[in-house]
Design an enzyme around this catalytic site. Structure first.
Site, PDB file in Angstrom:
ATOM      1  N   GLU A 184      -1.363  -8.100   5.766  1.00 43.22           N
ATOM      2  CA  GLU A 184      -1.068  -8.249   7.204  1.00 43.22           C
ATOM      3  C   GLU A 184      -2.334  -8.189   8.054  1.00 43.22           C
ATOM      4  OE1 GLU A 184      -0.847  -5.674   5.413  1.00 43.22           O
ATOM      5  OE2 GLU A 184      -1.258  -3.851   6.549  1.00 43.22           O
ATOM      6  N   CYS A 189       0.826  -1.220   0.000  1.00 41.60           N
ATOM      7  CA  CYS A 189       0.000   0.000   0.000  1.00 41.60           C
ATOM      8  C   CYS A 189       0.861   1.271   0.000  1.00 41.60           C
ATOM      9  CB  CYS A 189      -0.993  -0.052   1.149  1.00 41.60           C
ATOM     10  SG  CYS A 189      -2.450   0.911   0.779  1.00 41.60           S
ATOM     11  N   HIS A 226      -3.460  -5.121   1.651  1.00 46.49           N
ATOM     12  CA  HIS A 226      -2.883  -5.292   3.000  1.00 46.49           C
ATOM     13  C   HIS A 226      -2.871  -6.757   3.424  1.00 46.49           C
ATOM     14  CE1 HIS A 226      -2.601  -1.046   4.352  1.00 46.49           C
ATOM     15  NE2 HIS A 226      -3.508  -0.872   3.413  1.00 46.49           N
TER      16      HIS A 226
HETATM   17  N1  GLN Z   1      -3.233   6.104  -0.251  1.00 45.92           N
HETATM   18  C1  GLN Z   1      -2.462   6.140   0.955  1.00 45.92           C
HETATM   19  C2  GLN Z   1      -1.241   7.040   0.816  1.00 45.92           C
HETATM   20  O1  GLN Z   1      -1.158   7.889  -0.036  1.00 45.92           O
HETATM   21  C3  GLN Z   1      -2.007   4.741   1.349  1.00 45.92           C
HETATM   22  C4  GLN Z   1      -3.074   4.054   2.107  1.00 45.92           C
HETATM   23  C5  GLN Z   1      -2.604   2.842   2.870  1.00 45.92           C
HETATM   24  O2  GLN Z   1      -1.409   2.575   3.034  1.00 45.92           O
HETATM   25  N2  GLN Z   1      -3.569   2.123   3.383  1.00 45.92           N
HETATM   26  O3  GLN Z   1      -0.338   6.927   1.580  1.00 45.92           O
END
Ligand code: GLN
Length: 206
Positions: free
Chosen positions: A181, A84, A179
Site C-alpha cells: 500500500e 505485515c 507493504h
Molecule cells: N513486526 C510488527 C508487529 O509485530 C509488524 C510491523 C508492520 O506491520 N510494519 O506487529
C-alpha cells in the site's frame, strides 16, 4: 459489493487509496468500508487487514468483539488479505516473539511466522519481487517485517526473498510480509480483487 478494510489501527488510509485505485484500474463495481465494529464486518464480502502493530491489533480485535466473527468469516470462505502485522495475525503459529508475547493470532492459515524477524525500524528494506502473472517485478517494501518460517502443504508460495516466502495463499486467505500500500502500484490489491473475490464469484454463478 463491499470490501472491508480493518480500521482499528495501522496504515488504513494507504490501503483505502491503493484499493480504490485497484478497483478503478479493473473497472469493478465495489465500495470500500472501514471496519471498526461488528455491524460493519457483517456488511462486507472480503476483508483486508493492514500492517501496524500486531500486539495492539490483536488486543483490539478482542476488545471490539471482532476476533471470532473474522474467524467465522474466513471459515465461511470469504477472502481475507493480511499485510505485515495482518500477516502475523493470520498465522496459525508465532515464534520468537520480541517484546510482549501476548499476541494471539487468528490462526486462519497454515503458516508459522517469526514476528520481528527483521528487528527494528532501521532494519527495513526494499526488494524487487517476482510474482506469477505480474509481468514486471513488484517493489516489496519491508518494514519491521515478520518472516514466514514454515508453510503447510496446502499453502501456495507466490513470492520469496532469499528462498523465504513473503507472499503466500491458502484458498481464500492471502498473506504478505511486505507493504503493497506504500507505492503507486496497485497490482497486489488487484490480484486480491480479481483472483480471490470477483473471479471466484463469477465461477460460482456459472
Ligand atoms: N513486526 C510488527 C508487529 O509485530 C509488524 C510491523 C508492520 O506491520 N510494519 O506487529
Amino acid at each position: 459489493m463491499e470490501i472491508g478494510i480493518l480500521a482499528l489501527q495501522g496504515d488504513v488510509s494507504e490501503h483505502v487509496v491503493t484499493l480504490k485505485s485497484a478497483i478503478k484500474e479493473l473497472g469493478l463495481d465495489a465500495d470500500i468500508v472501514e471496519v471498526r465494529r461488528i455491524n460493519q464486518l457483517s456488511q462486507v464480502s472480503a476483508l483486508l487487514i493492514p500492517g501496524g502493530e500486531s500486539t495492539t491489533l490483536a488486543k483490539q480485535l478482542k476488545r471490539f468483539g471482532l476476533f471470532q466473527p473474522i474467524k467465522e468469516m474466513a471459515n465461511a470462505g470469504k477472502p481475507i488479505m493480511g499485510t505485515c502485522a495482518g500477516c502475523i495475525l493470520l498465522a496459525s503459529k508465532l515464534v520468537d516473539q520480541i517484546g510482549p508475547r501476548d499476541v494471539e493470532p487468528l490462526a486462519l492459515m497454515d503458516i508459522t511466522v517469526n514476528r520481528n524477524a527483521y528487528g527494528r525500524q532501521k532494519e527495513s528494506f526494499e526488494r524487487p519481487l517476482k510474482i506469477p502473472g505480474f509481468g514486471h517485478s513488484f517493489k516489496g517494501i519491508f518494514i519491521r517485517a515478520p518472516s514466514i518460517v514454515e508453510v503447510g502443504e496446502n499453502v501456495e508460495v507466490l513470492a520469496s526473498v532469499n528462498n523465504e516466502p513473503v507472499m503466500v495463499r491458502q484458498n481464500n486467505i492471502l498473506a504478505l510480509t511486505f507493504h503493497p500500500e506504500l507505492i503507486l502500484d496497485s497490482r497486489v490489491h488487484q490480484y486480491f480483487l480479481k483472483k480471490m473475490i470477483f473471479e471466484k464469484r463469477f465461477l460460482k454463478m456459472i
